[in-house]
Design an enzyme around this catalytic site. Structure first.
Site, PDB file in Angstrom:
ATOM      1  N   ASP A  30       1.160  -6.838   7.911  1.00  0.00           N
ATOM      2  CA  ASP A  30       0.870  -5.724   8.241  1.00  0.00           C
ATOM      3  C   ASP A  30       0.674  -5.469   9.595  1.00  0.00           C
ATOM      4  OD1 ASP A  30       1.087  -2.795   8.051  1.00  0.00           O
ATOM      5  OD2 ASP A  30      -1.026  -2.574   7.186  1.00  0.00           O
ATOM      6  N   ASN A  78       9.387   1.433   1.717  1.00  0.00           N
ATOM      7  CA  ASN A  78       9.408   1.321   3.058  1.00  0.00           C
ATOM      8  C   ASN A  78      11.073   2.345   3.573  1.00  0.00           C
ATOM      9  OD1 ASN A  78       8.270  -1.703   3.661  1.00  0.00           O
ATOM     10  ND2 ASN A  78       7.657   0.362   3.905  1.00  0.00           N
TER      11      ASN A  78
HETATM   12  C1  FPP Z   1       4.733  -4.122   8.435  1.00  0.00           C
HETATM   13  O1  FPP Z   1       4.395  -3.847   9.473  1.00  0.00           O
HETATM   14  C2  FPP Z   1       5.962  -5.269   8.394  1.00  0.00           C
HETATM   15  C3  FPP Z   1       7.043  -4.851   7.892  1.00  0.00           C
HETATM   16  C4  FPP Z   1       7.454  -3.576   6.923  1.00  0.00           C
HETATM   17  C5  FPP Z   1       8.236  -5.759   8.056  1.00  0.00           C
HETATM   18  C6  FPP Z   1       8.047  -7.224   8.226  1.00  0.00           C
HETATM   19  C7  FPP Z   1       9.243  -7.982   8.515  1.00  0.00           C
HETATM   20  C8  FPP Z   1       9.297  -9.213   9.215  1.00  0.00           C
HETATM   21  C9  FPP Z   1       8.398  -9.622   9.976  1.00  0.00           C
HETATM   22  C10 FPP Z   1      10.680  -9.691   9.251  1.00  0.00           C
HETATM   23  C11 FPP Z   1      10.782 -10.922   8.054  1.00  0.00           C
HETATM   24  C12 FPP Z   1      12.197 -11.477   8.069  1.00  0.00           C
HETATM   25  C13 FPP Z   1      12.862 -12.350   7.018  1.00  0.00           C
HETATM   26  C14 FPP Z   1      13.970 -12.582   7.211  1.00  0.00           C
HETATM   27  C15 FPP Z   1      11.639 -12.632   6.012  1.00  0.00           C
HETATM   28  P1  FPP Z   1       4.405  -2.025   9.795  1.00  0.00           P
HETATM   29  O2  FPP Z   1       5.516  -1.641  10.267  1.00  0.00           O
HETATM   30  O3  FPP Z   1       3.792  -1.555   8.755  1.00  0.00           O
HETATM   31  O4  FPP Z   1       3.156  -1.910  10.761  1.00  0.00           O
HETATM   32  P2  FPP Z   1       2.210  -0.830  11.071  1.00  0.00           P
HETATM   33  O5  FPP Z   1       1.430  -0.519   9.732  1.00  0.00           O
HETATM   34  O6  FPP Z   1       1.305  -1.072  12.198  1.00  0.00           O
HETATM   35  O7  FPP Z   1       3.182   0.619  11.052  1.00  0.00           O
END
Ligand code: FPP
Length: 254
Positions: A30, A78
């Protein structure tokens, strides 16, 4: 990529006990969006950096002898994000899979995707199928990516599958026990996680591996995912090794 030079890349830090390492680590990655915003960049840059961090964590699991890593890449909720961000994530998953497949082969990593994969873009589904097939005999690290995944939805699909078997006379209702139930979960080939790490401070499970995390130790760090490095992982493992896992029984300290 963020790697603290003080930690040797290959060897387990001496203050960790090799015999008491978690055998399966689950991660809620996160804080990507907030990290990017704080740096004055678009949210997607957080996901981009998140991939570098994930790659290093995977390599670290291999180097330190942790045989299973499961990450929450995209939840069923999401889809509610701005279309551009969802499209970027789908493109990123596909690009990363294509780019990293050769390295997963050399590093002996087996990749699996769990979740409602049929709802993903077709080209991504194809790349997922290919990478799962190509890496199926790799044995150093079992790397599982929860994509379009929801814990409640996983439990419901298991219930439906079991109910159909009962209806067809293949299972007696009174024979449904934990092991029968677990065998219908997406994660049926994996042991349950010993440790759940969540970055960026939130104290929630957020519909991740609801059944499987029943006895996992939970470690929450304020560090956002794009800054989670080997030293942070090291701290999470020290913290884990200092816990007494009782599984509902009376502890040694009492
Ligand atoms: C959460 O941060 C993260 C995600 C929803 C996506 C995570 C995905 C990756 C790191 C790519 C992985 C790739 C592979 C192929 C496995 P957020 O956007 O919810 O952050 P926030 O809470 O600050 O909004």
């Amino acid at each position: 990529m963020i790697v603290k030079p003080s930690l040797s890349l290959k060897t387990l830090p001496p203050d960790l006990d090799r015999d008491r390492l978690p055998q399966h680590v689950a991660v809620i990655m996160d804080g990507n969006g907030r990290w990017a915003k704080r740096k004055g960049m678009p949210r997607i840059m957080g996901h981009q950096q998140g991939v570098n961090v994930l790659k290093d964590l995977l390599r670290c699991c291999k180097d330190w002898g942790i045989p299973a890593l499961t990450v929450y890449a995209f939840s069923t909720e999401n889809w509610g994000r701005p279309t551009q961000e969802v499209e970027f994530l789908m493109m990123l998953f596909e690009q990363v899979l294509r780019r990293e497949l050769a390295e997963m082969m050399t590093e002996n990593v087996r990749i699996r995707f769990v979740g409602n994969l049929a709802a993903l873009p077709e080209s991504l589904q194809g790349q997922i199928a290919q990478s799962m097939e190509d890496t199926r005999d790799n044995q150093d690290v079992a790397f599982t990516v929860a994509t379009n995944y929801g814990g409640r939805q996983e439990i419901l699909q298991a219930c439906r599958a079991i109910a159909q078997k009962v209806q067809a006379g293949e299972i007696e209702a009174e024979n449904i026990d934990e092991s029968v139930f677990e065998s219908h979960l997406y994660t049926h080939e994996l042991a349950n996680p010993d440790l759940l790490i969540r970055t960026s401070g939130e104290m929630r499970i957020s519909n991740f591996l609801l059944w499987q995390l029943a006895y996992a130790e939970i470690y929450v760090t304020q560090t956002p995912w794009p800054e989670f490095d080997r030293e942070e992982f090291h701290q999470a493992l020290i913290n884990y090794q200092n816990r007494e896992r009782r599984f509902g029984k009376v502890g040694k300290r009492l």
